[in-house]
Design an enzyme around this catalytic site. Structure first.
Site, PDB file in Angstrom:
ATOM      1  N   ASP A  81     -48.994  44.158  21.214  1.00 24.37           N
ATOM      2  CA  ASP A  81     -47.724  44.345  21.920  1.00 24.37           C
ATOM      3  C   ASP A  81     -47.387  45.820  21.952  1.00 24.37           C
ATOM      4  O   ASP A  81     -47.760  46.577  21.046  1.00 24.37           O
ATOM      5  CB  ASP A  81     -46.606  43.558  21.224  1.00 24.37           C
ATOM      6  CG  ASP A  81     -46.741  42.060  21.386  1.00 24.37           C
ATOM      7  OD1 ASP A  81     -47.248  41.621  22.440  1.00 24.37           O
ATOM      8  OD2 ASP A  81     -46.322  41.329  20.476  1.00 24.37           O
ATOM      9  N   ASP A 141     -47.007  38.656  28.273  1.00 22.17           N
ATOM     10  CA  ASP A 141     -45.709  38.035  27.990  1.00 22.17           C
ATOM     11  C   ASP A 141     -44.769  38.172  29.186  1.00 22.17           C
ATOM     12  O   ASP A 141     -44.011  37.245  29.494  1.00 22.17           O
ATOM     13  CB  ASP A 141     -45.063  38.681  26.764  1.00 22.17           C
ATOM     14  CG  ASP A 141     -45.910  38.542  25.517  1.00 22.17           C
ATOM     15  OD1 ASP A 141     -46.655  37.551  25.399  1.00 22.17           O
ATOM     16  OD2 ASP A 141     -45.829  39.443  24.654  1.00 22.17           O
TER      17      ASP A 141
END
Length: 165
Positions: A125, A143
């Protein structure tokens, strides 16, 4: 109102193309961050946004990230099962543009994160939005695609319900 069948559409190819684009964008952006940042390093972009390299061993919002490692394979299997179900839905409803666009975004995002789990054991991330000292959990392009796909599914359902009245 019933959903149109695959015969009314153009098949899986366009929807697979969307998913592949999402996977490529996701993996390329993650590779850039992995090559550019050390773990935990961040760069302030704006007053509300940073780029940061973090790893998520769990699911959304780091759910189960501190478990003993079983979650890697659980979420990998869950992503693969979701992909199979989505492929079946895409084949069955390939003529529905909004519905299939939504599913394709979710498919690409799910597989982008599955690739990370298989290769690295975690999801990379790097997008960090914040307000003062409050930070939204860091996330990635996969995401983002999953979230956009979910929003489009809701819009598609609202349109379907509205047409049914």
């Amino acid at each position: 109102m019933a959903r149109r069948s695959a015969s009314a559409g153009s098949g899986l190819a366009p929807w697979m193309g969307v998913a592949v684009i999402v996977i490529l964008l996701d993996q390329i952006t993650k590779l850039i961050i992995l090559k550019t940042f050390a773990y935990g390093e961040f760069h302030r972009i704006t007053s509300f946004f940073n780029l940061v390299l973090v790893y998520n061993r769990g699911a959304a919002f780091s759910f189960l990230s501190s478990a003993d490692g079983w979650q890697r394979w659980f979420f990998t299997a869950l992503g693969i099962i979701a992909a199979v179900v989505i492929l079946w839905l895409l084949k069955r409803h390939s003529g529905q543009k909004l519905f299939c666009t939504a599913l394709s975004l979710i498919l690409g995002g799910a597989l982008g994160n599955v690739i990370d789990r298989v290769i690295y054991g975690h999801v990379t991330d790097f997008l960090d939005f914040h307000l003062n000292n409050w930070h939204w959990p860091a996330f990635n392009a996969a995401d983002t695609a999953i979230t956009c796909g979910a929003i489009l599914l809701i819009l598609d359902e609202l349109r379907r319900v509205k047409r049914g009245k």
